[in-house]
Motif scaffolding. Sequence first.
Motif, short mmCIF file in Angstrom:
data_model
loop_
_atom_site.label_atom_id
_atom_site.label_comp_id
_atom_site.label_asym_id
_atom_site.label_seq_id
_atom_site.Cartn_x
_atom_site.Cartn_y
_atom_site.Cartn_z
N ASP A 8 2.07 25.50 76.11
CA ASP A 8 2.54 25.72 76.98
C ASP A 8 4.12 26.46 76.71
N CYS A 9 4.08 27.15 75.23
CA CYS A 9 5.33 28.15 75.16
C CYS A 9 4.55 29.24 74.41
N ASP A 10 5.47 30.02 73.93
CA ASP A 10 5.81 30.61 72.75
C ASP A 10 6.26 29.96 71.32
N PHE A 11 5.60 30.86 70.06
CA PHE A 11 5.51 29.47 69.05
C PHE A 11 6.81 29.75 68.44
N PHE A 12 7.68 30.93 68.81
CA PHE A 12 8.83 30.35 68.05
C PHE A 12 10.12 29.15 69.67
#
Length: 324
Positions: free
Chosen positions: A27-31
């Motif tokens: 539910d968020c970007d990889f970083f």
Amino acid sequence: MIFLLISIGLLIAAFYWLNQNVFSKMDCDFFMALVEKYGKNPGDALKGKRVWITGAASGIGEALAYEMASHKCKLALSDLNNQGLEKVKRKIINHHGLQEKDIILVPFNLTETIKHEEAYKKIIGYFKQIDIFFCNAGRSQRARFEEIDIQVHRDLFEINVFSGVNLSRLLVSGWLTESHPGHIVVTSSIAGKFGLPFSASYTASKYALLGYYDCLRNEVKSKGIKITVICPGPTASAILTKSFTGKPGEVYGKEFSEVDTRIPCDRQAKLFAIATANDVTEAWTSRSPYLWLVYGAQFLPSAFRYLFPIVYNEAKLSKIRDGH
């Protein structure tokens, strides 16, 4: 040739497996996912900070108030809805451990920029300093481009862009004068990363936020002032019912259906806290398929802009956006 076909097949199978078992659950970007697992604990990094939140009476802003209270932050809460602010304050005192003296309510209409300095001075007078400013207040919009009255564009920019930019100006000026650098955390949207159909005013306002605050970051980084821009995707809040349409003063008024693509407000607030604690410059907090769309727009812009209106027709887009 056979080896090449086998290799391509294996890559497709591997990608499918990763998407089904890993990426579709994100539910968020990889970083941000790495930062959540290995970064600083917000409970340690944010403890005792003096925090100002706009749009604090509902939605992500309300959830942010509870999240910051859980980290023992001192809170200045602003919104047009004074009764909503009082409700949030009572809940914080009763359930999140802060005392009356740790919270100041500063209700005002953010579009009335003449009131900004008064609100700013009131908070500074109470807490002596502001460490973190969550520039969060905003409205959404649903309308076809050709149906949008020019006044709607102006009204949405006043709320989503100019009000926060002017408050940020006051804060940055104070931080530079006092040599006490703070942190601005801006609520943009994934609509600020690619053109979201049937929301032209909203999309443009969110693009504008990225431009303003990217510029500000480059100006003040050497002074120690931090800028974080967060781009949430669909969120389980009442923002849809209050959305503008194409007519001045009209609201969309429709409820959304509960769909898996929407992130609860308390989860968004937790991700905001993680991004803030770890000084993330830009974060995308969204679920599939929107998260993939942002990656496509960011890294394959020409292909994305050619394929998006073909793959996501009006009916399909309406279903994943509003759950209808």
